[in-house]
Enzyme design. Sequence first.
Site, PDB file in Angstrom:
ATOM      1  N   HIS A   7       0.828  -1.202   0.000  1.00  0.00           N
ATOM      2  CA  HIS A   7       0.000   0.000   0.000  1.00  0.00           C
ATOM      3  C   HIS A   7       0.862   1.252   0.000  1.00  0.00           C
ATOM      4  CE1 HIS A   7       0.493  -0.378   4.465  1.00  0.00           C
ATOM      5  NE2 HIS A   7       0.535   0.936   4.406  1.00  0.00           N
ATOM      6  N   ARG A  11      -1.593  11.079   4.103  1.00  0.00           N
ATOM      7  CA  ARG A  11      -2.176  11.629   5.331  1.00  0.00           C
ATOM      8  C   ARG A  11      -3.031  12.832   4.978  1.00  0.00           C
ATOM      9  NH1 ARG A  11      -0.746  15.030   9.541  1.00  0.00           N
ATOM     10  NH2 ARG A  11       1.243  15.564   8.618  1.00  0.00           N
ATOM     11  N   GLU A  55      -3.765   3.790   1.402  1.00  0.00           N
ATOM     12  CA  GLU A  55      -4.113   4.018   2.801  1.00  0.00           C
ATOM     13  C   GLU A  55      -4.292   5.516   3.011  1.00  0.00           C
ATOM     14  OE1 GLU A  55      -1.610   4.185   6.892  1.00  0.00           O
ATOM     15  OE2 GLU A  55      -1.422   2.308   5.778  1.00  0.00           O
ATOM     16  N   HIS A  73       1.917  11.810  -6.719  1.00  0.00           N
ATOM     17  CA  HIS A  73       0.561  11.620  -7.220  1.00  0.00           C
ATOM     18  C   HIS A  73       0.280  10.133  -7.386  1.00  0.00           C
ATOM     19  CE1 HIS A  73       2.563  11.698 -11.304  1.00  0.00           C
ATOM     20  NE2 HIS A  73       1.748  10.691 -11.480  1.00  0.00           N
ATOM     21  N   GLU A 120      -3.460  11.487 -11.294  1.00  0.00           N
ATOM     22  CA  GLU A 120      -3.243  11.408 -12.738  1.00  0.00           C
ATOM     23  C   GLU A 120      -4.210  10.386 -13.322  1.00  0.00           C
ATOM     24  OE1 GLU A 120       0.379  10.528 -15.902  1.00  0.00           O
ATOM     25  OE2 GLU A 120       0.721  10.228 -13.768  1.00  0.00           O
TER      26      GLU A 120
END
Length: 138
Positions: A7, A11, A55, A73, A120
């Site tokens: 993952h 934040r 996450e 990104h 993107e």
Amino acid sequence: MIKKLLHTRYRVTDLEKTVSFYKDVLGLEESRRHTSGRGSQLVFFKAPGSEEEIEICKFDASGPVIVGPDLTHLAFEVDDMEKFAAEEKAKGYPLSDGPHPNGRGGAIAFIDAPEGYEIELIQIAPKKDRGPRHFACA
């Protein structure tokens, strides 16, 4: 030894607004949600056809979330860029850049997530329509 990517964490300050974006705008599936031992609120997402998760973390003790320009990104493949752009614009999330030809017969565009992270979007042309393979950082 490393076996596979599991993952990637982003934040955020407004967890529920961001969760809504990933579910309702991008169409990702929420795979799980919990609070970590240190108190981070965590929500995991999966894109169709992908094993890796994204996450989303809310942890106020880390201080303010500052997303620098062009730092990072996520990239997702879309089937129909024009349809995607029209649907998301109606939801209040217009494309922030593009679409532009990607040099391979497809298109590339960007949309901004609520906290300022850039997403993107790539529409890949069918193999018969692809030109020479040119890769560039956008």
